[in-house]
Design an enzyme around this catalytic site. Sequence first.
Site, PDB file in Angstrom:
ATOM      1  N   SER A 142      21.092  14.745   0.076  1.00 41.38           N
ATOM      2  CA  SER A 142      21.525  15.749  -0.895  1.00 41.38           C
ATOM      3  C   SER A 142      22.878  15.344  -1.442  1.00 41.38           C
ATOM      4  O   SER A 142      23.639  14.628  -0.770  1.00 41.38           O
ATOM      5  CB  SER A 142      21.642  17.111  -0.192  1.00 41.38           C
ATOM      6  OG  SER A 142      22.334  18.041  -1.011  1.00 41.38           O
ATOM      7  N   TYR A 155      25.681  22.914   5.867  1.00 44.49           N
ATOM      8  CA  TYR A 155      24.682  22.052   5.232  1.00 44.49           C
ATOM      9  C   TYR A 155      25.298  20.690   4.946  1.00 44.49           C
ATOM     10  O   TYR A 155      24.694  19.650   5.204  1.00 44.49           O
ATOM     11  CB  TYR A 155      24.194  22.736   3.957  1.00 44.49           C
ATOM     12  CG  TYR A 155      23.093  22.006   3.224  1.00 44.49           C
ATOM     13  CD1 TYR A 155      21.930  21.605   3.872  1.00 44.49           C
ATOM     14  CD2 TYR A 155      23.205  21.736   1.860  1.00 44.49           C
ATOM     15  CE1 TYR A 155      20.920  20.944   3.184  1.00 44.49           C
ATOM     16  CE2 TYR A 155      22.208  21.087   1.168  1.00 44.49           C
ATOM     17  CZ  TYR A 155      21.067  20.688   1.834  1.00 44.49           C
ATOM     18  OH  TYR A 155      20.070  20.041   1.153  1.00 44.49           O
TER      19      TYR A 155
HETATM   20  C1  8X3 Z   1      20.648  20.819  -2.461  1.00 44.94           C
HETATM   21  C2  8X3 Z   1      21.884  20.637  -3.268  1.00 44.94           C
HETATM   22  O1  8X3 Z   1      23.840  21.868  -4.276  1.00 44.94           O
HETATM   23  O2  8X3 Z   1      22.314  23.206  -2.959  1.00 44.94           O
HETATM   24  O3  8X3 Z   1      20.458  19.818  -1.527  1.00 44.94           O
HETATM   25  O4  8X3 Z   1      23.819  21.658  -1.892  1.00 44.94           O
HETATM   26  S1  8X3 Z   1      22.987  21.910  -3.075  1.00 44.94           S
END
Ligand code: 8X3
Length: 256
Positions: A142, A155
């Site tokens: 990502s 994340y």
């Molecule tokens: C998804 C991109 O911008 O939501 O992997 O982190 S974001």
Amino acid sequence: MDMAENTQESIRRAVVTGASTGIGEATVRALRADNWHVIAVARRADRLANLAQETGAVAQPADITNDDDVAAILAAVEADGGIDTLINIAGGARGSDSVAEAKTDDWEWMYRVNVLGTMKMIRAFLPMLRAHGEGTVLNLSSTAGIVAYEGGAGYSAAKFAEHGITRALRLEEAEHNIRVVEVLPGMVATEEFALNRTGGNAEAAAKVYAGVAKPLTAEDVADVVRYAVSVPHHVNLDDIVIRPVAQAAAHKVIRN
Ligand code: 8X3
């Protein structure tokens, strides 16, 4: 550039994780459309069975974070004739909390799926990919793996880790002629990503894409994945960052 052709004599063969939805499912469809032999891996057997019936992929229901399941995937793939390409798409986000409000369960889940699951699949399949002689590993991470944003720490921590695994793996496996590709998407409107992140809150999930004329689709990303694993094997697309035009950066999204 000539793309690898799937002829009767040389059919390319891949495992795709995260195959029951979103980018994983779209990747299975894209590769099958190019006549790849595809083993589709995900936890949800019912969705996989439908995908397999529709596309001709082989369904392999399994949890990539579980060691016994990973061993079962490997055994099934060995019995099926092996692969030359491992495509790690399983992953995801849980929560948008600041570090001050971080929920340990969410962080542990994200680390398990994005980092440990990816590592376990790679570790299991490296001997097969080395023995093949022209192996490919593609990790779907990502843009959160290279840029942090407020509310994205958990994340980002997982995706920065996945980015680190990918970079080290490329250095370690070059001598075994394994190419290691990373695809780093930004905003992709899929059926489940934002819904999972918001704990199933459809209204909050819809806000993620509100007013954005054209977020990326799962098919947009799958097409890039298909390309990256189909170019001649000596061509290693190290890091492919893909965002919609409306998302010039993580902090700059054009909303109408
Ligand atoms: C998804 C991109 O911008 O939501 O992997 O982190 S974001």
